[in-house]
Design a protein around this motif. Structure first.
Motif, mmCIF file in Angstrom:
data_model
loop_
_atom_site.group_PDB
_atom_site.id
_atom_site.type_symbol
_atom_site.label_atom_id
_atom_site.label_comp_id
_atom_site.label_asym_id
_atom_site.label_seq_id
_atom_site.Cartn_x
_atom_site.Cartn_y
_atom_site.Cartn_z
ATOM 1 N N ALA A 114 0.858 -1.178 0.000
ATOM 2 C CA ALA A 114 0.000 0.000 0.000
ATOM 3 C C ALA A 114 0.893 1.226 0.000
ATOM 4 C CB ALA A 114 -0.913 0.003 1.221
ATOM 5 N N THR A 115 0.723 2.091 -0.987
ATOM 6 C CA THR A 115 1.582 3.255 -1.133
ATOM 7 C C THR A 115 0.765 4.538 -1.072
ATOM 8 O OG1 THR A 115 1.428 3.413 -3.556
ATOM 9 C CG2 THR A 115 3.073 1.891 -2.650
ATOM 10 N N GLU A 116 1.431 5.601 -0.651
ATOM 11 C CA GLU A 116 0.853 6.939 -0.702
ATOM 12 C C GLU A 116 1.884 7.848 -1.341
ATOM 13 O OE1 GLU A 116 -0.554 10.969 1.191
ATOM 14 O OE2 GLU A 116 1.316 9.921 1.548
ATOM 15 N N LEU A 117 1.490 8.463 -2.449
ATOM 16 C CA LEU A 117 2.406 9.322 -3.213
ATOM 17 C C LEU A 117 3.689 8.572 -3.555
ATOM 18 C CD1 LEU A 117 1.879 12.654 -1.239
ATOM 19 C CD2 LEU A 117 0.991 12.084 -3.505
ATOM 20 N N GLY A 118 3.538 7.262 -3.844
ATOM 21 C CA GLY A 118 4.671 6.451 -4.273
ATOM 22 C C GLY A 118 5.509 5.864 -3.162
#
Length: 233
Positions: A114-118
């Motif tokens: 799970a990523t946020e902004l990469g």
């Protein structure tokens, strides 16, 4: 995980058989903007080799700030994966979606990030194993719980059903859709009025299937009918 008792039951089962793994260390605890995530998926699943198969995944923003550009990406040797784009995720909220996997080997461990902004903020894994392709469902008329369709030439043809919605009961018609080799039908289609329909239909045997038909429309109108159908023999 046994394929699939129903759309609702599968999500309940997925919730029971989950592994949630925040990434330890600076990168895993939180991104630079203070966001922290968890990701949950079934511990294991059995797939028909060479067939795109949906895997339910739930992402939760456990922080007090909103997350941007959240995605779930997957990787495994011998597996092709289509990522899940979640988008924005409010503080303290969760969203469930689908990662699609195609198994090309006898078994593999699928890593899901799970990523946020990469930036990867959480990770889990799903043990994948191959299973034989089931017998195809019977080519005949099918019906049950107010839903009916013809299954001919490997396709579900013109599925009809009544769906109770927040805007009244709707008579829906879903266009023809092919039955893949794993007998798990999933698709979306637009209605003539601009509404959207999502069909999930899993054939559990040659004469029995379970599924759901979800309808959404601008302005917050929404409805879903869950059904069990049998071959008319």
């Amino acid at each position: 995980m046994t394929r699939r008792l129903s759309s609702v039951a599968s999500l309940v089962l997925a919730a029971v058989l989950t592994v949630v793994c925040p990434i330890p260390g600076p990168a895993g605890a939180a991104a630079s903007d203070g966001v922290s995530l968890t990701v949950a998926a079934p511990r294991a699943d059995k797939l028909v080799k060479g067939v795109w198969t949906r895997i339910p995944v739930t992402v939760t923003n456990t922080s007090a700030v909103p997350a941007e550009d959240v995605q779930v990406v997957g990787a495994a040797t011998g597996v092709r994966v289509r990522k899940l784009s979640v988008g924005a995720l409010a503080a303290g909220s969760s969203r469930t979606g689908l990662v699609w996997a195609k198994l090309r080997v006898a078994s593999a461990t699928l890593r899901l990030d799970a990523t946020e902004l990469g930036t990867t903020l959480a990770r889990t894994s799903v043990r994948l194993a191959s299973r034989p392709a089931p017998l195809p469902p019977r080519a005949t008329g099918w019906s049950g719980d107010g839903v009916s369709f013809q299954l001919l030439g490997g396709q579900v043809n013109v599925l009809k059903g009544k769906v109770p919605t927040s805007c009244g009961t709707k008579d829906l018609v879903y266009p023809a859709i092919a039955v893949p080799r794993n007998n798990e039908v999933y698709g979306s289609a637009a209605g003539a009025d601009g509404s959207q329909m999502v069909l999930e239909l899993d054939f559990l045997s040659t004469t029995r299937g379970v599924g759901s038909l979800t309808w959404t429309y601008d302005g917050g109108c929404r409805g879903v009918v869950r059904f069990t159908v049998h071959a008319n023999v």
